[in-house]
Scaffold this motif. Structure first.
Motif, PDB file in Angstrom:
ATOM      1  N   PRO A  69       0.673  -1.400   0.066  1.00 30.31           N
ATOM      2  CA  PRO A  69      -0.029   0.020   0.011  1.00 30.31           C
ATOM      3  C   PRO A  69       0.867   1.071  -0.167  1.00 30.31           C
ATOM      4  N   SER A  70       0.292   2.401  -0.560  1.00 25.19           N
ATOM      5  CA  SER A  70       1.226   3.484  -0.911  1.00 25.19           C
ATOM      6  C   SER A  70       1.639   4.276   0.616  1.00 25.19           C
ATOM      7  N   ASN A  71       1.041   3.720   1.759  1.00 23.57           N
ATOM      8  CA  ASN A  71       1.049   4.412   3.120  1.00 23.57           C
ATOM      9  C   ASN A  71       2.352   3.811   3.593  1.00 23.57           C
ATOM     10  N   ILE A  72       2.986   2.593   2.943  1.00 21.91           N
ATOM     11  CA  ILE A  72       4.023   1.985   3.605  1.00 21.91           C
ATOM     12  C   ILE A  72       5.357   2.345   2.758  1.00 21.91           C
ATOM     13  N   ASN A  73       6.352   2.620   3.391  1.00 20.57           N
ATOM     14  CA  ASN A  73       7.544   2.887   2.566  1.00 20.57           C
ATOM     15  C   ASN A  73       8.311   1.645   2.663  1.00 20.57           C
ATOM     16  N   GLN A  74       8.582   1.111   3.926  1.00 20.37           N
ATOM     17  CA  GLN A  74       9.433  -0.047   3.906  1.00 20.37           C
ATOM     18  C   GLN A  74       9.232  -0.632   5.142  1.00 20.37           C
ATOM     19  N   MET A  75       9.574  -2.081   5.205  1.00 25.67           N
ATOM     20  CA  MET A  75       9.237  -2.635   6.365  1.00 25.67           C
ATOM     21  C   MET A  75      10.820  -3.626   6.761  1.00 25.67           C
ATOM     22  N   TYR A  76      11.046  -3.510   7.846  1.00 25.78           N
ATOM     23  CA  TYR A  76      12.268  -3.911   8.413  1.00 25.78           C
ATOM     24  C   TYR A  76      12.145  -5.097   9.521  1.00 25.78           C
ATOM     25  N   ILE A  77      12.847  -6.566   9.290  1.00 23.53           N
ATOM     26  CA  ILE A  77      12.644  -7.646  10.170  1.00 23.53           C
ATOM     27  C   ILE A  77      14.163  -8.199  10.453  1.00 23.53           C
ATOM     28  N   TYR A  78      14.312  -8.603  11.656  1.00 28.58           N
ATOM     29  CA  TYR A  78      15.521  -9.481  11.861  1.00 28.58           C
ATOM     30  C   TYR A  78      14.926 -10.692  12.131  1.00 28.58           C
ATOM     31  N   GLU A  79      15.372 -12.036  11.304  1.00 25.16           N
ATOM     32  CA  GLU A  79      14.961 -13.358  11.451  1.00 25.16           C
ATOM     33  C   GLU A  79      16.238 -14.016  11.678  1.00 25.16           C
ATOM     34  N   LYS A  80      16.135 -14.932  12.673  1.00 20.73           N
ATOM     35  CA  LYS A  80      17.423 -15.761  13.261  1.00 20.73           C
ATOM     36  C   LYS A  80      18.145 -16.365  12.107  1.00 20.73           C
ATOM     37  N   ASN A  81      17.560 -16.974  11.046  1.00 19.91           N
ATOM     38  CA  ASN A  81      18.261 -17.879  10.004  1.00 19.91           C
ATOM     39  C   ASN A  81      18.644 -16.937   9.064  1.00 19.91           C
ATOM     40  N   LEU A  82      17.774 -15.973   8.529  1.00 21.47           N
ATOM     41  CA  LEU A  82      18.254 -15.108   7.295  1.00 21.47           C
ATOM     42  C   LEU A  82      18.954 -13.763   7.906  1.00 21.47           C
ATOM     43  N   GLY A  83      18.800 -13.336   8.929  1.00 23.00           N
ATOM     44  CA  GLY A  83      19.525 -11.893   9.377  1.00 23.00           C
ATOM     45  C   GLY A  83      18.611 -10.941   9.029  1.00 23.00           C
ATOM     46  N   SER A  84      19.063  -9.807   8.686  1.00 25.23           N
ATOM     47  CA  SER A  84      18.531  -8.587   8.615  1.00 25.23           C
ATOM     48  C   SER A  84      17.750  -8.620   7.148  1.00 25.23           C
ATOM     49  N   CYS A  85      16.541  -8.289   7.144  1.00 24.02           N
ATOM     50  CA  CYS A  85      15.711  -8.212   5.992  1.00 24.02           C
ATOM     51  C   CYS A  85      14.850  -6.885   5.824  1.00 24.02           C
TER      52      CYS A  85
END
Length: 58
Positions: A9-25
């Motif tokens: 949706p246009s009101n979201i610029n970006q999302m960030y998450i840290y996942e144990k197996n993947l690392g930073s996403c």
């Protein structure tokens, strides 16, 4: 850091998450113009530096 371009949706610029197996996403809104996507990535990266394991949606 893994960066993904997703249609959101246009009101979201970006999302960030840290996942144990993947690392930073980070998911950047693919619907936004290139310049806005760059600023969104910069903002997400600063969030990663400040609090690397806390998820965020901006």
């Amino acid at each position: 850091m893994h960066i993904f371009y997703l249609k959101m949706p246009s009101n979201i610029n970006q999302m960030y998450i840290y996942e144990k197996n993947l690392g930073s996403c980070m998911a950047v809104n693919a619907n936004h113009p290139e310049e806005k996507r760059r600023w969104s990535m910069a903002s997400g990266y600063l969030h990663f530096i400040r609090v690397p394991r806390q998820a965020a949606i901006n």
